[in-house]
Design an enzyme around this catalytic site. Structure first.
Site, PDB file in Angstrom:
ATOM      1  CD  GLU A 114      -1.053   0.623   3.666  1.00 46.68           C
ATOM      2  OE1 GLU A 114      -1.633   1.712   3.463  1.00 46.68           O
ATOM      3  OE2 GLU A 114      -1.098   0.028   4.751  1.00 46.68           O
ATOM      4  CE  LYS A 125      -3.380   1.342  11.822  1.00 46.50           C
ATOM      5  NZ  LYS A 125      -3.940   2.203  10.817  1.00 46.50           N
TER       6      LYS A 125
HETATM    7  N1  PSU Z   1      -0.906   0.938   9.420  1.00 49.26           N
HETATM    8  C1  PSU Z   1       0.227   1.646   9.592  1.00 49.26           C
HETATM    9  N2  PSU Z   1       0.305   2.889   9.083  1.00 49.26           N
HETATM   10  C2  PSU Z   1      -0.716   3.429   8.363  1.00 49.26           C
HETATM   11  C3  PSU Z   1      -1.909   2.669   8.146  1.00 49.26           C
HETATM   12  C4  PSU Z   1      -1.953   1.435   8.696  1.00 49.26           C
HETATM   13  O1  PSU Z   1       1.152   1.177  10.215  1.00 49.26           O
HETATM   14  O2  PSU Z   1      -0.572   4.542   7.880  1.00 49.26           O
HETATM   15  C5  PSU Z   1      -2.985   3.202   7.271  1.00 49.26           C
HETATM   16  C6  PSU Z   1      -3.468   2.067   6.373  1.00 49.26           C
HETATM   17  O3  PSU Z   1      -3.453   2.547   5.040  1.00 49.26           O
HETATM   18  C7  PSU Z   1      -4.875   1.796   6.825  1.00 49.26           C
HETATM   19  C8  PSU Z   1      -5.277   3.165   7.246  1.00 49.26           C
HETATM   20  O4  PSU Z   1      -5.686   1.272   5.823  1.00 49.26           O
HETATM   21  O5  PSU Z   1      -4.140   3.642   7.952  1.00 49.26           O
HETATM   22  C9  PSU Z   1      -6.517   3.136   8.101  1.00 49.26           C
HETATM   23  O6  PSU Z   1      -7.044   4.421   8.159  1.00 49.26           O
HETATM   24  P1  PSU Z   1      -8.513   4.647   8.710  1.00 49.26           P
HETATM   25  O7  PSU Z   1      -8.413   4.275  10.169  1.00 49.26           O
HETATM   26  O8  PSU Z   1      -8.782   6.115   8.511  1.00 49.26           O
HETATM   27  O9  PSU Z   1      -9.395   3.754   7.936  1.00 49.26           O
END
Ligand code: PSU
Ligand code: MN
Length: 311
Positions: free
Chosen positions: A26, A160
């Site tokens: 990604e 996370k």
């Molecule tokens: N995990 C990480 N760093 C990130 C993300 C995930 O270690 O930047 C990103 C991924 O792209 C994940 C997104 O899909 O954060 C999730 O964001 P949200 O909670 O707004 O859906």
């Protein structure tokens, strides 16, 4: 399944044609999850980790409105360094494409695009999930619902630790997304080895995981995602005490600054990286490199199985 209009990098196009192992990566972690200027160096290291384990990296992102599977180095540099690179989930893709935007794809968007491209394995750091105040805010990452309907194996270090891990696991169960630990029965906590939650399944080798992927297809249960949770060894995790203090602080700052929506995850990650003076960044990089390596070995094992089946 969603059908996107895609452009392929030359190396990725050739690898897919020849049924060689490919791993999707990604771009949101590159443009929004890791601080500059380290992010570009790390993005290249992730691709190298995939290559070192025998697969072809396909980093996915949007360049000037075009969805690219296998960004070349100039495109990767652009998404890592340009201003105004938008964080794109699945719902954003069409609008961003029509606007000719530059964008970084989240786990949700990357999974959806990778599956359309016929890529079966994807490596990232940690998934999005259910946020801690979700009962009031309804903040749940689109990563979860997208994985419910997207045939892809995602290697990650859990979700996370800034999230409500228990609620996220419950939602994954409801949504029919399978979760297996890699050599563990405990769900990892991203920066920390153990989130405190149990898993029903553990697999011990890339070959076993490739067998599970093949069985999904055989039994017709491959319409959703499979999460492979790959924990950091305990001696490589972020100090749990430091982790907990930083998290409490970060959540308070989030409220003070009134950050909501898609800004929440980047805000908290950036707080971790500055408050731990780089310690969490080093851990984050280790997580991604380890996941890229495991994903590549799974893709190789899956390609070997297909090769044997064809003989
Ligand atoms: N995990 C990480 N760093 C990130 C993300 C995930 O270690 O930047 C990103 C991924 O792209 C994940 C997104 O899909 O954060 C999730 O964001 P949200 O909670 O707004 O859906
Ligand atoms: Mn959200």
């Amino acid at each position: 399944m969603t059908d996107f209009h895609l452009r392929y990098g030359t190396e990725v196009a050739r690898a897919l044609r020849e049924h060689r192992p490919v791993v999707a990566l990604e771009s949101t972690i590159v443009s929004h999850g890791l601080p500059r200027p380290d992010n570009l160096r790390v993005a290249r290291q992730i691709e190298q980790a995939v290559r070192d384990a025998g697969a072809v990296p396909a980093t996915i992102g949007m360049v000037a409105g075009e969805l690219v599977v296998g960004l070349d180095d100039a495109e990767l540099t652009r998404l890592a360094t340009a201003d105004g690179v938008t964080k794109l989930s699945v719902r954003d893709l069409a609008v961003a494409a029509a606007a000719g935007a530059d964008g970084a794809t989240t786990v949700a968007a990357t999974s959806a695009v990778a599956a359309t491209a016929g890529i079966g394995v994807f490596a990232t750091g940690g998934l999005g999930g259910v946020h801690r105040e979700a009962a009031q805010t309804f903040d749940e990452s689109a990563d979860l619902v997208t994985l419910a309907r997207t045939p892809i194996a995602v290697v990650c270090a859990g979700v996370k630790s800034i999230l409500d891990v228990g609620a996220t696991l419950e939602r994954l169960e409801t949504l029919g997304v399978a979760v297996v630990g890699y050599r563990t029965r405990r769900f990892p906590g991203f920066f920390i080895t153990d989130s405190g939650f149990d898993l029903d399944w553990s697999l011990d080798s890339p070959e076993q995981i490739a067998a599970a992927l093949a069985a999904r297809v055989q039994h017709g249960v491959h319409h959703g995602g499979l999460i492979i949770a790959n924990p950091l060894p305990t001696d490589e995790q972020l100090d749990p005490g430091l982790h907990d203090r930083t998290l409490v602080e970060g959540l308070a700052l989030l409220e003070r600054d009134g950050v909501t929506g898609k800004g929440v995850t980047p805000y908290l990650l950036s707080h971790f990286h500055s408050a731990t003076e780089g310690a969490s960044l080093a851990v984050n990089v280790r997580i991604i490199l380890r996941n890229a390596d495991l994903a590549a070995r799974i893709a190789v094992a899956a390609a070997d199985r297909r090769g044997e089946a064809a003989r």
